[in-house]
Motif scaffolding. Sequence first.
Motif, PDB file in Angstrom:
ATOM      1  N   PHE A 151      -4.523   5.694   6.086  1.00 52.66           N
ATOM      2  CA  PHE A 151      -3.718   5.378   7.277  1.00 52.66           C
ATOM      3  C   PHE A 151      -2.380   4.708   6.933  1.00 52.66           C
ATOM      4  CE2 PHE A 151      -7.752   5.105  10.150  1.00 52.66           C
ATOM      5  CZ  PHE A 151      -7.889   6.473  10.037  1.00 52.66           C
ATOM      6  N   LEU A 158     -18.446   1.624  10.016  1.00 54.04           N
ATOM      7  CA  LEU A 158     -17.785   2.925   9.911  1.00 54.04           C
ATOM      8  C   LEU A 158     -18.573   3.774   8.911  1.00 54.04           C
ATOM      9  CD1 LEU A 158     -15.500   1.403  11.349  1.00 54.04           C
ATOM     10  CD2 LEU A 158     -13.876   2.546   9.868  1.00 54.04           C
ATOM     11  N   ARG A 191     -11.652   0.161  15.182  1.00 49.19           N
ATOM     12  CA  ARG A 191     -13.029  -0.152  14.777  1.00 49.19           C
ATOM     13  C   ARG A 191     -13.030  -0.869  13.427  1.00 49.19           C
ATOM     14  NH1 ARG A 191     -15.166   5.252  14.408  1.00 49.19           N
ATOM     15  NH2 ARG A 191     -17.058   4.316  13.601  1.00 49.19           N
ATOM     16  N   ALA A 192     -12.105  -0.453  12.541  1.00 47.58           N
ATOM     17  CA  ALA A 192     -12.032  -1.083  11.220  1.00 47.58           C
ATOM     18  C   ALA A 192     -11.596  -2.546  11.353  1.00 47.58           C
ATOM     19  CB  ALA A 192     -11.059  -0.318  10.329  1.00 47.58           C
ATOM     20  N   VAL A 198       0.838  -1.210   0.000  1.00 50.70           N
ATOM     21  CA  VAL A 198       0.000   0.000   0.000  1.00 50.70           C
ATOM     22  C   VAL A 198       0.877   1.266   0.000  1.00 50.70           C
ATOM     23  CG1 VAL A 198      -1.862   1.228   1.200  1.00 50.70           C
ATOM     24  CG2 VAL A 198      -1.907  -1.258   1.080  1.00 50.70           C
ATOM     25  N   HIS A 201     -17.383  -7.987   0.890  1.00 54.49           N
ATOM     26  CA  HIS A 201     -16.918  -7.452   2.167  1.00 54.49           C
ATOM     27  C   HIS A 201     -15.811  -6.425   1.917  1.00 54.49           C
ATOM     28  CE1 HIS A 201     -18.523 -11.480   3.322  1.00 54.49           C
ATOM     29  NE2 HIS A 201     -19.149 -10.707   4.176  1.00 54.49           N
ATOM     30  N   ARG A 218     -12.046   4.323  -1.113  1.00 50.18           N
ATOM     31  CA  ARG A 218     -11.077   4.008  -0.049  1.00 50.18           C
ATOM     32  C   ARG A 218      -9.722   3.632  -0.643  1.00 50.18           C
ATOM     33  NH1 ARG A 218      -8.477  -0.315   0.588  1.00 50.18           N
ATOM     34  NH2 ARG A 218     -10.294  -1.663   0.315  1.00 50.18           N
ATOM     35  N   LYS A 247     -10.081   4.713  14.930  1.00 42.47           N
ATOM     36  CA  LYS A 247     -10.780   4.281  13.707  1.00 42.47           C
ATOM     37  C   LYS A 247     -10.183   2.974  13.194  1.00 42.47           C
ATOM     38  CE  LYS A 247     -11.747   9.013  12.296  1.00 42.47           C
ATOM     39  NZ  LYS A 247     -11.405  10.069  11.341  1.00 42.47           N
ATOM     40  N   THR A 248      -8.848   2.845  13.335  1.00 38.71           N
ATOM     41  CA  THR A 248      -8.204   1.598  12.907  1.00 38.71           C
ATOM     42  C   THR A 248      -8.758   0.422  13.718  1.00 38.71           C
ATOM     43  OG1 THR A 248      -6.205   2.795  12.361  1.00 38.71           O
ATOM     44  CG2 THR A 248      -5.968   0.429  12.630  1.00 38.71           C
ATOM     45  N   PHE A 289     -16.020  -1.193   5.424  1.00 39.80           N
ATOM     46  CA  PHE A 289     -16.157  -1.430   6.865  1.00 39.80           C
ATOM     47  C   PHE A 289     -17.578  -1.014   7.229  1.00 39.80           C
ATOM     48  CE2 PHE A 289     -11.624  -0.582   6.165  1.00 39.80           C
ATOM     49  CZ  PHE A 289     -11.103  -1.774   6.647  1.00 39.80           C
ATOM     50  N   LEU A 306     -10.274  -7.168   5.482  1.00 43.56           N
ATOM     51  CA  LEU A 306     -10.262  -5.925   4.708  1.00 43.56           C
ATOM     52  C   LEU A 306      -9.249  -4.942   5.299  1.00 43.56           C
ATOM     53  CD1 LEU A 306     -11.456  -4.271   2.396  1.00 43.56           C
ATOM     54  CD2 LEU A 306     -13.224  -3.462   3.951  1.00 43.56           C
ATOM     55  N   ALA A 307      -9.141  -4.935   6.639  1.00 39.40           N
ATOM     56  CA  ALA A 307      -8.161  -4.050   7.286  1.00 39.40           C
ATOM     57  C   ALA A 307      -6.756  -4.390   6.802  1.00 39.40           C
ATOM     58  CB  ALA A 307      -8.253  -4.190   8.805  1.00 39.40           C
ATOM     59  N   ALA A 360      -6.291  -3.076   3.413  1.00 39.74           N
ATOM     60  CA  ALA A 360      -6.084  -1.619   3.454  1.00 39.74           C
ATOM     61  C   ALA A 360      -4.698  -1.262   3.991  1.00 39.74           C
ATOM     62  CB  ALA A 360      -7.172  -0.955   4.295  1.00 39.74           C
ATOM     63  N   LEU A 378      -3.437  -1.877   7.025  1.00 45.21           N
ATOM     64  CA  LEU A 378      -3.352  -1.499   8.447  1.00 45.21           C
ATOM     65  C   LEU A 378      -2.466  -2.509   9.189  1.00 45.21           C
ATOM     66  CD1 LEU A 378      -7.086  -0.540   9.074  1.00 45.21           C
ATOM     67  CD2 LEU A 378      -5.214   0.904   8.310  1.00 45.21           C
ATOM     68  N   ASP A 422     -14.397  -4.544  12.649  1.00 47.28           N
ATOM     69  CA  ASP A 422     -15.418  -4.743  11.613  1.00 47.28           C
ATOM     70  C   ASP A 422     -15.033  -5.863  10.658  1.00 47.28           C
ATOM     71  OD1 ASP A 422     -17.557  -3.153  11.934  1.00 47.28           O
ATOM     72  OD2 ASP A 422     -17.181  -1.831  10.248  1.00 47.28           O
ATOM     73  N   ASP A 423     -13.814  -5.822  10.139  1.00 44.06           N
ATOM     74  CA  ASP A 423     -13.398  -6.770   9.112  1.00 44.06           C
ATOM     75  C   ASP A 423     -11.869  -6.857   9.059  1.00 44.06           C
ATOM     76  OD1 ASP A 423     -12.895  -8.214   6.799  1.00 44.06           O
ATOM     77  OD2 ASP A 423     -14.620  -7.385   5.747  1.00 44.06           O
TER      78      ASP A 423
END
Lengths: 241, 295
Positions: free
Chosen positions: A106, A95, B170-171, A78, A89, A150, B167-168, A92, B178-179, B182, B184, B174-175
């Motif tokens: 991030f 959110l 919570r993300a 990333v 999926h 995103r 927020k991280t 989020f 997916l995190a 992304a 993270l 959540d999933d």
Amino acid sequence: MSYKILDVQNLTAGYGKLPIIENMHAKVDDGQIVVIVGPNGAGKSTLLKSVFGLNSRMSGDIVFESQSIFDAKTSELVPMGISAVPQSHNVFPTLTVEENLDVGTFAAPPKDKTATKAKILQLFPDLKDKLRQQAGELSGGQRQMVAVGRALMSDPRLILLDEPTAGLSPAYLEVIFDLLLQVRDSGVSILMVEQNAKQALRIADYAYVLVNGKNAYEGTGAELLENDEVRKSFLGGGAPK
Amino acid sequence: MMDFINFYLVPGITLGAIYALGAVGVSMIFGILRFAHFAHGDLMTVGAYFALSAVWLLGIPALAAIPIAVALTCLVALFADRAFYKPLRQLPTIYTVIASFGVALIFRSVVQLFWGTESQVYSVGFQKPIVLFDSLRIATRHIQIILATAGITLVLHWFLHHTQMGKTMRAVSDDPALASVAGLDPEKTIRWTWIIGAGLAAIAGVFVGLDTDVHTMMGWNLLLPMFAAALLGGIGKPLGAIAGGLIIGIAEEICTYPFFGESLISPSYKSAIAFVIMLLILIFRPRGLFKGRLL
């Protein structure tokens, strides 16, 4: 002058020790939409996952902007400039839309977050009045926009899309493909796996047809749409529309 | 009416605040690390005993010892994660759940070894309650616990909704897949989960000690209501866990109030309330009040 964004060379990859794709190649040039099509189980999603470090790469090489990423982890890709949007999926759900977009910054903060967000909202104006809504409450098409938004928030040079129109109504299909053209025109290259092959090939600058984990055909979108064998075997036959 | 407020409602809110602080950690650990942390009650005990040592050694009041207890308990939790849970992270979660039972026993045994098995108190003597409107009598410790929990809830809400790490978290809750797509960093998120969970467990432990006494089984005894609170609020929903804790604490206390001349249930059965609420939630609203994760 265009140069190679992504060069997948003789890649063998799969899950655990089981290879799904073998000696595959694919290239993405600057500002291109490259589409991977093929029957179910051909290894299309496996290719995307291998590029993004989500399954085991066994041999070959993956080069991103002249640098091998064969051993790179997802979290390293990333910040290098590659984003991905999974097939399902991909938001989020609890959110808000705005928080989903924020999460995209991030791992790799863009130079100017406000400007990037404004650019994305210009691309996806439907999201403007839904910024404070939970992403899980949106329609399928809007979720897809949040997911691509995103992925774009980190100012990537390449995004990997796994079936961006899966489960969408035919009306939304055209909207999403049109948006992808706009994303490409904004300077982001796209490598996309797609089941709606005919429509996808229409917007593709280049495309690969995968069969049983191997390259079967390749060419520009228009060339493949004209190719009788490809049409008969993978596009449901008939003349190209 | 005043009796109801003085002797049932306020103690109920206090008890609920303690459950709430413990349940936040249980809920966050379940949401982010995906396992039921059965050592969380004993982490609370560890925090309470760290504060006790600070009170003894430095001669400070228990409330002033909270930062020391929080810091040391966070270190203990981070060590436990590194030594016992991290090696099991790639295995099915049942391994980690069972390991957490073992960690709970280790925590309790170490506490018994160093501090003994006798009950202790932070301070001796009688504290006069504060009298408001002539008849509302509230113990100072209850006011302190309730106000501190309210403050912590506000800070936690701000942290989860307005900071990048919040927020991280919570993300990831959540999933997690997916995190990871992304980009993270899961390990950093896990460290913060332990810091917040263990910090709040330590505060809850000190509050139990302030309200009653400090003993080695205190945390283990609170585990059931803490899990019930986390389930009631919704797994992975820290603010839901706070609401769940308050509801269970208040329900436990007011069930013993003689509404119709007699207590609804005998006070000795009040701890069954959490169990009943947990069962009802699992049957009728498995995602809890705040729509958390399904077990």
